[in-house]
Design a protein around this motif. Structure first.
Motif, PDB file in Angstrom:
ATOM      1  N   LEU A 174       0.815  -1.213   0.000  1.00 52.77           N
ATOM      2  CA  LEU A 174       0.000   0.000   0.000  1.00 52.77           C
ATOM      3  C   LEU A 174       0.849   1.263   0.000  1.00 52.77           C
ATOM      4  O   LEU A 174       0.461   2.281  -0.593  1.00 52.77           O
ATOM      5  N   MET A 175       2.006   1.209   0.647  1.00 48.83           N
ATOM      6  CA  MET A 175       2.849   2.406   0.772  1.00 48.83           C
ATOM      7  C   MET A 175       3.203   3.000  -0.590  1.00 48.83           C
ATOM      8  O   MET A 175       3.176   4.223  -0.775  1.00 48.83           O
ATOM      9  N   ASP A 176       3.543   2.134  -1.521  1.00 48.78           N
ATOM     10  CA  ASP A 176       3.938   2.616  -2.849  1.00 48.78           C
ATOM     11  C   ASP A 176       2.768   2.686  -3.820  1.00 48.78           C
ATOM     12  O   ASP A 176       2.864   3.339  -4.862  1.00 48.78           O
ATOM     13  N   TRP A 177       1.670   2.014  -3.484  1.00 46.01           N
ATOM     14  CA  TRP A 177       0.552   1.917  -4.428  1.00 46.01           C
ATOM     15  C   TRP A 177      -0.361   3.136  -4.376  1.00 46.01           C
ATOM     16  O   TRP A 177      -0.863   3.573  -5.410  1.00 46.01           O
ATOM     17  N   ILE A 178      -0.591   3.685  -3.207  1.00 43.15           N
ATOM     18  CA  ILE A 178      -1.567   4.766  -3.070  1.00 43.15           C
ATOM     19  C   ILE A 178      -1.074   6.020  -3.799  1.00 43.15           C
ATOM     20  O   ILE A 178       0.054   6.475  -3.593  1.00 43.15           O
ATOM     21  N   PRO A 179      -1.856   6.604  -4.715  1.00 45.80           N
ATOM     22  CA  PRO A 179      -1.405   7.791  -5.449  1.00 45.80           C
ATOM     23  C   PRO A 179      -1.515   9.054  -4.595  1.00 45.80           C
ATOM     24  O   PRO A 179      -2.246   9.101  -3.599  1.00 45.80           O
ATOM     25  N   GLU A 180      -0.818  10.088  -5.007  1.00 44.94           N
ATOM     26  CA  GLU A 180      -0.830  11.353  -4.265  1.00 44.94           C
ATOM     27  C   GLU A 180      -2.207  11.999  -4.263  1.00 44.94           C
ATOM     28  O   GLU A 180      -2.641  12.565  -3.259  1.00 44.94           O
ATOM     29  N   GLN A 181      -2.928  11.916  -5.386  1.00 46.00           N
ATOM     30  CA  GLN A 181      -4.201  12.619  -5.533  1.00 46.00           C
ATOM     31  C   GLN A 181      -5.417  11.706  -5.420  1.00 46.00           C
ATOM     32  O   GLN A 181      -6.514  12.117  -5.728  1.00 46.00           O
ATOM     33  N   GLY A 182      -5.230  10.487  -4.994  1.00 45.86           N
ATOM     34  CA  GLY A 182      -6.352   9.557  -4.916  1.00 45.86           C
ATOM     35  C   GLY A 182      -6.558   9.004  -3.533  1.00 45.86           C
ATOM     36  O   GLY A 182      -5.762   9.236  -2.610  1.00 45.86           O
ATOM     37  N   GLY A 183      -7.634   8.280  -3.357  1.00 47.01           N
ATOM     38  CA  GLY A 183      -7.936   7.629  -2.101  1.00 47.01           C
ATOM     39  C   GLY A 183      -9.098   6.680  -2.290  1.00 47.01           C
ATOM     40  O   GLY A 183      -9.666   6.584  -3.379  1.00 47.01           O
ATOM     41  N   TYR A 184      -9.469   5.984  -1.230  1.00 49.66           N
ATOM     42  CA  TYR A 184     -10.582   5.042  -1.333  1.00 49.66           C
ATOM     43  C   TYR A 184     -11.089   4.701   0.057  1.00 49.66           C
ATOM     44  O   TYR A 184     -10.496   5.096   1.076  1.00 49.66           O
ATOM     45  N   LEU A 185     -12.192   3.988   0.107  1.00 53.80           N
ATOM     46  CA  LEU A 185     -12.772   3.540   1.355  1.00 53.80           C
ATOM     47  C   LEU A 185     -12.291   2.128   1.664  1.00 53.80           C
ATOM     48  O   LEU A 185     -12.266   1.265   0.780  1.00 53.80           O
ATOM     49  N   LEU A 186     -11.915   1.902   2.908  1.00 53.77           N
ATOM     50  CA  LEU A 186     -11.427   0.589   3.340  1.00 53.77           C
ATOM     51  C   LEU A 186     -12.438  -0.512   3.047  1.00 53.77           C
ATOM     52  O   LEU A 186     -13.650  -0.280   3.018  1.00 53.77           O
ATOM     53  N   GLY A 187     -11.929  -1.719   2.895  1.00 59.50           N
ATOM     54  CA  GLY A 187     -12.821  -2.854   2.681  1.00 59.50           C
ATOM     55  C   GLY A 187     -13.574  -3.268   3.926  1.00 59.50           C
ATOM     56  O   GLY A 187     -14.684  -3.806   3.837  1.00 59.50           O
ATOM     57  N   ASN A 188     -13.013  -3.007   5.124  1.00 60.72           N
ATOM     58  CA  ASN A 188     -13.633  -3.466   6.363  1.00 60.72           C
ATOM     59  C   ASN A 188     -12.960  -2.768   7.535  1.00 60.72           C
ATOM     60  O   ASN A 188     -11.780  -2.401   7.457  1.00 60.72           O
TER      61      ASN A 188
END
Length: 644
Positions: free
Chosen positions: A433-447
């Motif tokens: 996740l550390m390298d995958w998450i983009p600077e301008q994006g985000g999302y809701l956790l699965g649980n």
């Protein structure tokens, strides 16, 4: 070509003889006049103690009130006369003896060629003063279908034409009327298992495709028949779940009564036959969402106003809102209780269920008639909507800033003012996740549960959070930014990954129990599911970014027809047809068609999503500010996560 029938809405006061004659001619039942009337308007109870009429439905294939005789239908003379004079056949009546028309004054004219061939003209004209005329027209010319909606003309591709043929061939009929579509219609499949049944969740994209094409009868029939199945007595090992549970699926079976007579029966599955014996929590939520969509797209709001339909909504809501031990506003469910119906580590409070729950709450608030019997329920719905939206927006959201905050969490905080409310250990943050998450994006956790965050990206839950406005406008944009930035991971060679990334190695063995169907990058373990296209399309259109949906749809269209419409695709990029994938999967076909129709009709698409409800932001029932111990945390969070 068949003749043209003109159907006009009419109303009449009906004596008990009318109820008995029509009811008995269509259904096999032996009740007194009073019981028959009660069965029509209150078909929801299943036990002697709760049933308003005091009788118990035996545990057999189908409640007697929704059986249909196959070879022994006898109509009284007055029904035959009525059919001749008006062109209305008995099959047009619902189980409570009312016409398939809305309360608004209108005429419906169509060439009656059946569901398996496109009508030459379908036209609905509202005549109420001050209303604009809406028209959906479908014309056939030399095998080329042209759709005209509000003056727009578009030629269908070869893939669309084949998709419509497959979808229409998948239609299931009960008592001569269309009631749904089978899950898959693969001619080479010798062991269909339950893929020859009508699933509630699977039928939703099919229903939307038919509604967007102007064919509402099949959806209305589906809603009414599944509503009647809600009353079925559900038992697994001598235990019965609460009232309101909708079946996962049903099948039309033909049963011989004697040598000369057969009858069709609906055989529902509430999970007692499913793998793992899991109740379908999402079925009732999808049913409510589809009920609202039917009213929005057809203009027929009379269906939602019926007493039995109102009762069905209340039963589902009461089941979802029942008090329990949980400390959170989210629904607590077991593994496998939604689209991911096998063990995949989603037990607890999975995002998919929460987003559908939020949508169903908003739909119910729109459709419930407010009176003395529903006031408390409406109040409970409003309170849960407020608490649920805050909980998801505040605690499920992750972006690069939030991940850094979790990375620095202190643990074992015993305080009402704790920052790390769920005692999440920073070591839970997965390395990918550390390298995958983009600077301008985000999302809701699965649980999210105490001491546990599931950082996997679950597609359906995030898309439906956008559609329903469970997430904020800013979060909605960030979710689509993430899809665009991680296109190769989420879309790849075939849209769309059901979740990302896959469970591998020890995680796969421990969490799935070494499930041979959910191997890494296959099926529910990060397989690619084309049916998710329609939800992606709706989310993109809501956020004004239809080009993303068009790009994904064009990618899918290149392969789906050639690959014979598979259920899902395997491998990290989705290059290969799934190893156990059924071909001619109905919701693959329907998801493709619905996406096409939504993009072609943005004004219709806008009826299916929700905008931000600003009133919910000001509702708070916690009363913490009155206790003197602490203030509600939503006040501080409000300025951070809400509107721009």
């Amino acid at each position: 070509m068949s003749g043209i029938f003109i159907l006009r809405k009419f109303s009449m006061k009906t004596p008990s003889r009318f109820h008995r004659s029509l009811f008995f001619s269509k259904f096999s039942i032996d009740l007194s006049p009073d019981l028959a009337r009660n069965a029509l308007t209150r078909p929801y109870s299943s036990s002697i103690s709760n049933h308003p009429t005091g009788f118990n439905r035996p545990h057999q294939l189908i409640p007697s009130s929704i059986r249909c005789l196959g070879q022994s239908k006898v109509l009284p003379n007055w029904v035959s006369d009525q059919t001749t004079s008006t062109g209305v056949s008995v099959r047009e009546f619902s189980t409570s003896v009312e016409t398939n028309t809305s309360d608004k004054s209108f005429e419906k004219i169509h060439v009656q060629t059946g569901l398996n061939s496109n009508p030459l003209v379908i036209e609905r004209i509202h005549k109420d003063e001050g209303e604009s005329v809406s028209r959906i027209e479908i014309e056939k010319s030399e095998g080329k279908i042209v759709e005209t909606v509000g003056g727009k003309v578009r030629e269908e591709s070869e893939a669309e034409k084949e998709a419509w043929r497959i979808l229409e061939d998948a239609v299931v009929r009960y008592c001569g009327s269309p009631v749904g579509t089978v899950a898959a219609n693969d001619p080479g499949d010798k062991l269909p298992l339950n893929y020859d049944q009508v699933f509630i969740r699977d039928f939703v994209p099919s229903a939307l495709a038919f509604l967007l094409k102007g064919e509402g009868e099949i959806v209305r029939n589906f809603l009414l028949h599944t509503l009647q199945l809600q009353s079925w007595e559900k038992t697994v090992d001598c235990y019965s779940p609460g009232q309101g549970l909708m079946p996962a699926s049903f099948k039309v079976r033909t049963v011989a009564l004697d040598e000369n007579t057969t009858e069709e029966v609906l055989d529902p599955d509430f999970g007692e036959s499913a793998i793992g014996r899991v109740a379908p929590v999402d079925s009732g939520l999808w049913w409510i969402i589809l009920l609202r969509a039917y009213g929005k797209l057809t203009g027929d709001f009379s269906l939602q106003e019926r007493i039995d339909v109102q009762t069905g909504i209340k039963l589902i809501m009461n089941l979802c809102l029942a008090d329990g031990f949980d400390m959170f506003p989210t629904l607590l469910v077991t593994d496998g209780s939604c689209m991911i119906d096998r063990r995949m580590g989603i037990h607890g409070h999975p995002l998919e269920i929460q987003s559908l729950f939020y949508s169903a709450l908003r739909c119910s608030r729109e459709m419930l008639s407010v009176n003395d019997s529903s006031t408390n329920l409406v109040r409970a719905i409003n309170n849960r909507l407020s608490a649920l939206s805050f909980h998801i927006r505040e605690y499920y959201w992750v972006d690069i800033k939030k991940i850094n905050e979790i990375y620095r969490y202190k643990t074992e905080e015993y305080s009402t003012d704790a920052t790390n409310k769920f005692n999440i250990y920073p070591e839970q943050i997965p390395p990918w996740l550390m390298d995958w998450i983009p600077e301008q994006g985000g999302y809701l956790l699965g649980n999210l549960q105490p001491a546990h965050m599931d950082f996997r990206f679950f597609t359906l839950g995030n898309f439906w959070s956008v559609v329903s406005s469970l997430s904020t406008p800013k979060q909605n944009e960030a979710i689509l930014n993430l899809i665009e930035a991680k296109w190769d991971d989420i879309i790849g060679s075939m849209p769309l990954k059901i979740c990302y990334p896959a469970l591998e190695y020890d995680d796969w063995r421990i969490i799935t129990g070494s499930d041979p169907k959910n191997t890494p990058w296959s099926y529910h373990n990060s397989g690619s599911w084309p049916t998710l296209l329609w939800q992606f399309t709706l989310a993109c259109m809501k956020m004004g970014r239809p080009e993303l949906a068009e790009k994904a749809l064009a990618l899918a269209e290149k392969r789906l027809m050639a690959d014979h419409w598979p259920e899902y695709y395997d491998t990290r990029s989705g290059k290969f047809i799934g190893k156990q994938s059924r071909l001619y999967q109905t919701w693959t076909v329907a998801g493709f068609l619905t996406s096409k129709l939504l993009l072609a009709n943005p004004e219709m698409a806008s009826l299916l999503f929700w905008e931000e409800d600003y009133e919910l932001l000001d509702i708070c029932v916690c009363g913490l500010s009155k206790t003197g111990r602490k203030k509600c945390s939503r006040v501080a969070a409000k300025t951070q996560i809400l509107v721009r």
